[in-house]
Structure formats: C-alpha cells, structure tokens
Design an enzyme around this catalytic site. Structure first.
Site, PDB file in Angstrom:
ATOM      1  N   ARG A  19      12.323  -8.124  13.733  1.00 15.06           N
ATOM      2  CA  ARG A  19      11.299  -7.990  14.767  1.00 15.06           C
ATOM      3  C   ARG A  19      10.536  -9.301  14.933  1.00 15.06           C
ATOM      4  O   ARG A  19      10.285 -10.011  13.939  1.00 15.06           O
ATOM      5  CB  ARG A  19      10.327  -6.861  14.410  1.00 15.06           C
ATOM      6  N   ARG A  75      -1.249 -12.350  11.666  1.00 15.10           N
ATOM      7  CA  ARG A  75      -1.720 -11.004  11.347  1.00 15.10           C
ATOM      8  C   ARG A  75      -2.572 -11.008  10.093  1.00 15.10           C
ATOM      9  O   ARG A  75      -3.579 -10.302   9.998  1.00 15.10           O
ATOM     10  CB  ARG A  75      -0.527 -10.055  11.171  1.00 15.10           C
ATOM     11  N   LYS A  88       0.822  -1.215   0.000  1.00 13.24           N
ATOM     12  CA  LYS A  88       0.000   0.000   0.000  1.00 13.24           C
ATOM     13  C   LYS A  88       0.857   1.267   0.000  1.00 13.24           C
ATOM     14  O   LYS A  88       0.541   2.237  -0.696  1.00 13.24           O
ATOM     15  CB  LYS A  88      -0.936   0.023   1.212  1.00 13.24           C
ATOM     16  N   ARG A 109      12.763  -9.169   5.963  1.00 12.21           N
ATOM     17  CA  ARG A 109      12.910  -7.773   6.378  1.00 12.21           C
ATOM     18  C   ARG A 109      13.777  -7.673   7.640  1.00 12.21           C
ATOM     19  O   ARG A 109      13.544  -8.362   8.623  1.00 12.21           O
ATOM     20  CB  ARG A 109      11.523  -7.172   6.627  1.00 12.21           C
ATOM     21  N   ARG A 147     -11.498   0.760   9.311  1.00 11.58           N
ATOM     22  CA  ARG A 147     -11.053  -0.521   9.858  1.00 11.58           C
ATOM     23  C   ARG A 147     -12.223  -1.399  10.294  1.00 11.58           C
ATOM     24  O   ARG A 147     -12.015  -2.557  10.684  1.00 11.58           O
ATOM     25  CB  ARG A 147     -10.105  -0.293  11.041  1.00 11.58           C
TER      26      ARG A 147
END
Length: 224
Positions: free
Chosen positions: A158, A169, A17, A125, A91
């Site tokens: 992370r 998620r 996005k 990442r 949301r």
C-alpha cells in the site's frame, strides 16, 4: 487485587498494540474494546448513535468528541462487571478528560517502539488485496516471494506503507498523542513499556498486569 481492571492501551501505528492486546486477553480474563469496532458495529446496526455517526463519516468529517464519548461510554457501560482494555481511544486530550470523568481508568499502557524500527517493520509489509491477508518479508514472509500463499496471486504494498508515508504518520501521531500522555502522566497512571519487538515488550506488560489481575490458570506463572 482490584475488583475490575480498566485500562487504555496507547501506541504508534505498527507499534504492536494488536499483538499485545491479543496476548492480554489470552492470558487474562479481560475484554478488548476497540473504538473502531464500536463505530462500525453501530453504523451497521443503524443504532441512533450509529446514524448520527454516518452523517459525519459520509461527509468525510471527524466524529465529534461528544458523540464518540457517547458511543464509548455506552459500550463500556455494558461491561460494568468485566475487566476491560480500551484500544483506539482517546484520540484527543478532551476525549481523555471526559472518559476519565465517566470511566476512571487504573492505567494507560503506553507502548514505545523506536520509529526507525516501525518504519523498517512496515516497509516489509505486503497485502493480498482481495482477502486482506498480510505478510511481512521479515516476520511472516509468503512461501513464494510476492505471491499469496492461498491463491498464488500477486501481493501489493500500500502507498501508506512506504517509508516516507509511514514517517509522516508517525510525526502526526507524536503531535496528537503528547497532550494525552501528559494528561495521564499528571494523573499518575501512565506506564511506559519500551522495546523493539512485541516479544520484548510482552513480558514487561504481563508482569505489570499481574499486579492487577490473576492470570488464567494455565498461565499462572512467570513469563521470562
């Protein structure tokens, strides 16, 4: 061409996005409105709405729909004579319904990237913790494996970028987004864009947006 273009952009975490939004504002005369930026700005400036938001955030509670709608509506009200694309909101279905009542949008841009591609993308990442610089072992690797380009310090990954956490998620996202997608689908304004990478999706988005806005002069040409 319509007078002013109004849209929301939807997509799973790490679906691109941010990349697509940055290209939209680069190629078209349109404002990118981030719900997260609006929240942070109002809280840092201690506006009336920002102070109310802090009461919930400081307690670890979700900001109520009514308050979020007020924040977003106030911001969009400042952009009456601009094209805009809203990111990070709505949301919930209730937020989508209320937003549509206050600010009827022309299209909901829905970025669809296979979840297995997203998991692969995110697990590569790595972050430089102090600066927030982001690297990806596949797309933008550091010059030295595991080290920040600027400081030479160690990079970290992370916990929420681990494959199991990412998939969780994505599952939560699927459950929460479906009512919103159904709402926009029934309104006839949902537009899906499918691809494995932002470079695949972007030409589809660009050619679609040309139906609503004229590209900036330097980009007034077909992208293939």
């Amino acid at each position: 061409m319509i007078k002013f273009f109004k849209a929301v952009i939807i997509g799973a975490p790490a679906s691109g996005k941010g990349t697509i939004s940055s290209r939209i504002i680069n190629y078209f005369d349109v404002k990118h409105v981030s719900s997260g930026d609006i929240l942070r700005s109002n809280m840092s400036m201690n506006t009336d709405l920002g102070l109310k938001v802090k009461q919930y955030v400081n307690k670890g509670h979700l900001v109520p729909d009514e308050l979020m709608i007020s924040l977003i509506s106030n911001e969009l009200g400042l952009l009456k004579n601009n094209n805009w694309i809203l990111d990070g909101f709505p949301r919930t279905k209730e937020q989508a319904e209320e937003l549509f009542t206050k600010e009827p949008i022309y299209v909901a841009l829905n970025l669809i990237v296979p979840f297995e591609i997203i998991v692969e993308r995110v697990k590569g990442r790595w972050i430089h913790e102090r600066s927030g610089r982001v690297y990806n072992t596949e797309y933008s690797p550091p010059k030295v494996t595991g080290k920040d380009d600027v400081t030479g310090e160690d990079l970290i990954q992370r916990p929420d970028d681990q494959p199991e956490a990412v998939m969780k998620r994505l599952e939560i996202y699927s459950e929460s987004i479906n009512p919103i997608l159904d709402f926009y689908r029934k309104k006839g304004i949902l537009k899906d864009f499918r691809g494995k990478t932002s470079n695949e999706i972007w030409p589809l988005v660009y050619n679609f947006l040309k139906n609503y806005m004229t590209p900036k002069a330097e980009f007034n040409q077909q992208i293939n």
